[in-house]
Scaffold this active site. Structure first.
Site, PDB file in Angstrom:
ATOM      1  N   ALA A 130       0.849  -1.201   0.000  1.00 38.22           N
ATOM      2  CA  ALA A 130       0.000   0.000   0.000  1.00 38.22           C
ATOM      3  C   ALA A 130       0.876   1.238   0.000  1.00 38.22           C
ATOM      4  O   ALA A 130       1.228   1.765   1.056  1.00 38.22           O
ATOM      5  CB  ALA A 130      -0.934  -0.007   1.216  1.00 38.22           C
ATOM      6  N   ILE A 158       8.593   3.798   7.225  1.00 36.28           N
ATOM      7  CA  ILE A 158       8.087   4.697   8.261  1.00 36.28           C
ATOM      8  C   ILE A 158       9.229   5.571   8.804  1.00 36.28           C
ATOM      9  O   ILE A 158      10.120   5.091   9.522  1.00 36.28           O
ATOM     10  CB  ILE A 158       7.402   3.895   9.410  1.00 36.28           C
ATOM     11  CG1 ILE A 158       6.322   2.966   8.826  1.00 36.28           C
ATOM     12  CG2 ILE A 158       6.839   4.855  10.455  1.00 36.28           C
ATOM     13  CD1 ILE A 158       5.282   3.639   7.931  1.00 36.28           C
ATOM     14  N   GLU A 243       0.317  17.297   5.780  1.00 41.09           N
ATOM     15  CA  GLU A 243       1.705  16.822   5.610  1.00 41.09           C
ATOM     16  C   GLU A 243       2.334  17.402   4.344  1.00 41.09           C
ATOM     17  O   GLU A 243       3.486  17.826   4.335  1.00 41.09           O
ATOM     18  CB  GLU A 243       1.670  15.293   5.554  1.00 41.09           C
ATOM     19  CG  GLU A 243       2.869  14.631   4.939  1.00 41.09           C
ATOM     20  CD  GLU A 243       2.754  13.103   4.923  1.00 41.09           C
ATOM     21  OE1 GLU A 243       1.883  12.546   5.628  1.00 41.09           O
ATOM     22  OE2 GLU A 243       3.543  12.456   4.223  1.00 41.09           O
TER      23      GLU A 243
HETATM   24  N1  COS Z   1     -10.724  15.111   4.751  1.00 41.61           N
HETATM   25  C1  COS Z   1     -11.674  14.176   4.985  1.00 41.61           C
HETATM   26  N2  COS Z   1     -11.950  13.173   4.140  1.00 41.61           N
HETATM   27  C2  COS Z   1     -11.279  13.153   2.984  1.00 41.61           C
HETATM   28  C3  COS Z   1     -10.312  14.105   2.653  1.00 41.61           C
HETATM   29  C4  COS Z   1     -10.053  15.119   3.593  1.00 41.61           C
HETATM   30  N3  COS Z   1      -9.131  16.047   3.366  1.00 41.61           N
HETATM   31  N4  COS Z   1      -9.829  13.810   1.442  1.00 41.61           N
HETATM   32  C5  COS Z   1     -10.466  12.702   1.015  1.00 41.61           C
HETATM   33  N5  COS Z   1     -11.351  12.319   1.947  1.00 41.61           N
HETATM   34  C6  COS Z   1     -12.240  11.169   1.885  1.00 41.61           C
HETATM   35  C7  COS Z   1     -13.002  11.065   0.560  1.00 41.61           C
HETATM   36  O1  COS Z   1     -14.144  11.896   0.565  1.00 41.61           O
HETATM   37  C8  COS Z   1     -13.350   9.602   0.526  1.00 41.61           C
HETATM   38  O2  COS Z   1     -14.461   9.343   1.326  1.00 41.61           O
HETATM   39  P1  COS Z   1     -15.932   9.085   0.640  1.00 41.61           P
HETATM   40  O3  COS Z   1     -15.774   7.886  -0.246  1.00 41.61           O
HETATM   41  O4  COS Z   1     -16.845   8.870   1.800  1.00 41.61           O
HETATM   42  O5  COS Z   1     -16.263  10.334  -0.124  1.00 41.61           O
HETATM   43  C9  COS Z   1     -12.184   8.941   1.212  1.00 41.61           C
HETATM   44  O6  COS Z   1     -11.465   9.977   1.906  1.00 41.61           O
HETATM   45  C10 COS Z   1     -11.235   8.232   0.278  1.00 41.61           C
HETATM   46  O7  COS Z   1     -10.830   9.135  -0.699  1.00 41.61           O
HETATM   47  P2  COS Z   1     -10.607   8.688  -2.200  1.00 41.61           P
HETATM   48  O8  COS Z   1     -11.808   7.954  -2.724  1.00 41.61           O
HETATM   49  O9  COS Z   1     -10.150   9.885  -2.921  1.00 41.61           O
HETATM   50  O10 COS Z   1      -9.455   7.597  -2.073  1.00 41.61           O
HETATM   51  P3  COS Z   1      -8.643   6.848  -3.175  1.00 41.61           P
HETATM   52  O11 COS Z   1      -8.490   5.446  -2.779  1.00 41.61           O
HETATM   53  O12 COS Z   1      -9.178   7.157  -4.538  1.00 41.61           O
HETATM   54  O13 COS Z   1      -7.158   7.473  -3.002  1.00 41.61           O
HETATM   55  C11 COS Z   1      -5.346   8.995  -3.277  1.00 41.61           C
HETATM   56  C12 COS Z   1      -6.868   8.774  -3.201  1.00 41.61           C
HETATM   57  C13 COS Z   1      -4.697   8.218  -4.378  1.00 41.61           C
HETATM   58  C14 COS Z   1      -5.256  10.477  -3.517  1.00 41.61           C
HETATM   59  C15 COS Z   1      -4.707   8.617  -1.902  1.00 41.61           C
HETATM   60  O14 COS Z   1      -4.724   7.226  -1.680  1.00 41.61           O
HETATM   61  C16 COS Z   1      -3.301   9.116  -1.784  1.00 41.61           C
HETATM   62  O15 COS Z   1      -3.091  10.273  -1.440  1.00 41.61           O
HETATM   63  N6  COS Z   1      -2.298   8.210  -2.047  1.00 41.61           N
HETATM   64  C17 COS Z   1      -0.905   8.528  -1.793  1.00 41.61           C
HETATM   65  C18 COS Z   1      -0.552   8.117  -0.426  1.00 41.61           C
HETATM   66  C19 COS Z   1       0.621   8.855   0.118  1.00 41.61           C
HETATM   67  O16 COS Z   1       0.725  10.058  -0.018  1.00 41.61           O
HETATM   68  N7  COS Z   1       1.500   8.112   0.744  1.00 41.61           N
HETATM   69  C20 COS Z   1       2.663   8.692   1.367  1.00 41.61           C
HETATM   70  C21 COS Z   1       2.489   8.551   2.815  1.00 41.61           C
HETATM   71  S1  COS Z   1       3.735   9.393   3.637  1.00 41.61           S
HETATM   72  S2  COS Z   1       2.976   9.356   5.417  1.00 41.61           S
END
Ligand code: COS
Length: 386
Positions: A130, A158, A243
């Protein structure tokens, strides 16, 4: 419209910069070479109020905003990307998240030692399967058993993981509900079944320890749920936005330093009987670096200021945060490589800081969401897609 930092932010920036130049700069090369975390810096940073920068004083913090944190991480990154990254993971990913989502009891228990620097903080989201698909790929499970949850799974990449005392960790409490089955937990390193299985050997950010963490039947009290059960995706996604806005400051610091060092070198280095700064090809490179750093700076500062306002009003700022870190990270890699070109053979040696800046800069195009994920977030929001 305000284009200048106010006096408080300027003072904070200058204090953090002077401290980092005095305390971090002399250690930076050794931290990189030895890959050892400079633990003694943490209590010193705690005393200066840097570690709890966005947390109110009643929990041991300094009570400032996201912009203050960005200015601090930028200044630390001018001298060490490794210290800056560990700082970001501690002060934003862990401490700020814990404060935003914690109960009064959780805040009073966990925040004071984290703000003081007697404890180190981390955030555990990513897993072996993931990375970009942080929601869909998550395999860590948490099963309710009496007053506890029992956690099983592996976390990967991490930052601060190998040395963290307190971790915010995401797990699936109801896996079949995908994004609506995630819960955030507060984990302590002493919990039985929690182990650091590996400290990872990285290309850059050496000395900022990155780990693989294994949880085997770890019993976590229900009182350690951060936020609400099955509502962890909001904690996670809003945390990612915060972040990205915060860590963009690290890219800025790395790029700014690469430019500073290049200007000094262009003034001092003589070829063909004159400083290389007299040559228009070098001047063109420096001018291009300056324009990129300044453009990134105002985008990142503006986003940090907007992030603070958005956090207050509960608004999302996903597109803005993704844009700020995407641009700043790409600028910092380009500017660092230009700095190496200006420094020539000397910049390629390991006793020059330039190679370290190049290695550190590249990570920010990958961690906290890759450039590609950032573009996806921006485009989805522009087009109104999900
Ligand atoms: N606050 C509250 N809820 C939020 C939000 C926010 N700022 N942003 C998104 N959400 C909610 C969405 O509304 C959705 O909920 P609903 O289905 O009820 O509407 C839920 O979170 C999931 O969002 P989404 O459907 O967009 O998820 P995806 O699986 O499509 O993933 C990405 C989106 C790819 C953008 C996300 O997985 C991502 O950022 N991946 C990269 C991870 C990353 O940055 N890893 C590095 C970690 S370093 S610690």
């Amino acid at each position: 419209m305000e284009f200048e930092l106010d006096e408080t932010h300027r003072l904070l920036r200058d204090t953090a910069g002077a401290w980092a130049e005095r305390e971090v700069d002399p250690l930076a090369a050794a931290i990189d070479r030895s890959d050892e975390f400079p633990m003694h810096l943490w209590p010193a940073m705690g005393e200066l109020g840097l570690l709890g920068v966005t947390v109110p004083p009643e929990y041991g913090g300094a009570g400032f905003d996201t912009l203050a944190g960005v200015l601090i991480i930028e200044q630390i990154a001018r001298f060490s990307g490794s210290v800056a990254l560990s700082y970001g993971a501690h002060a934003n990913l862990c401490v700020n998240n814990l404060h935003r989502n914690g109960t009064e009891e959780q805040r009073r228990h966990y925040l004071p030692p984290l703000c003081a620097g007697t404890h180190v903080g981390a955030l555990a989201m990513t897993e072996p399967e993931a990375g970009s698909d942080a929601v869909g790929g998550m395999r860590m499970t948490a099963v309710r058993d009496g007053d506890d949850f029992v956690l099983n799974g592996t976390k990967m990449f991490i930052t601060n993981g190998p040395i963290a005392d307190t971790l915010v960790l995401y797990a699936k409490t109801t896996p079949e509900q995908r994004q609506h089955g995630i819960t955030a937990f507060i984990i302590e390193k002493g919990m039985a079944g929690f182990t650091v299985s590996r400290k990872l050997d990285k290309w850059g950010h050496r000395g900022s320890p990155t780990g693989e963490l294994v949880l085997e039947d770890v019993r976590v009290p229900a009182a350690n749920v951060l936020g609400e059960v099955n509502k962890g995706v909001a904690v996670m996604m809003s945390g990612l936005d915060s972040e990205r806005a915060f860590l963009a400051g690290e890219s800025l610091g790395l790029a700014g330093r690469a430019l500073e060092l290049s200007i000094s070198y262009a003034r001092e280095r003589q070829q063909f009987g004159q400083p290389i700064g007299n040559f228009q090809l070098i001047q063109g490179k420096l001018a291009g670096m300056y324009v990129q750093v300044e453009s990134a700076r105002w985008l990142v500062y503006r986003t940090a200021a907007a992030a603070a306002a958005a956090a207050r009003d509960g608004r999302r700022f996903g597109k803005e945060a993704a844009a700020a870190i995407m641009y700043a990270a790409e600028v910092s890699t380009r500017v660092a490589l230009d700095a190496m070109q200006i420094h020539g053979g000397y910049g390629y040696l390991n006793d020059s800081p330039i190679g370290r800046i190049v290695r550190d800069a590249k990570l920010l195009e990958i961690g906290a969401g890759t450039t590609e994920i950032r573009k996806t977030i921006i485009a989805r929001e522009l087009l109104g897609l999900r």
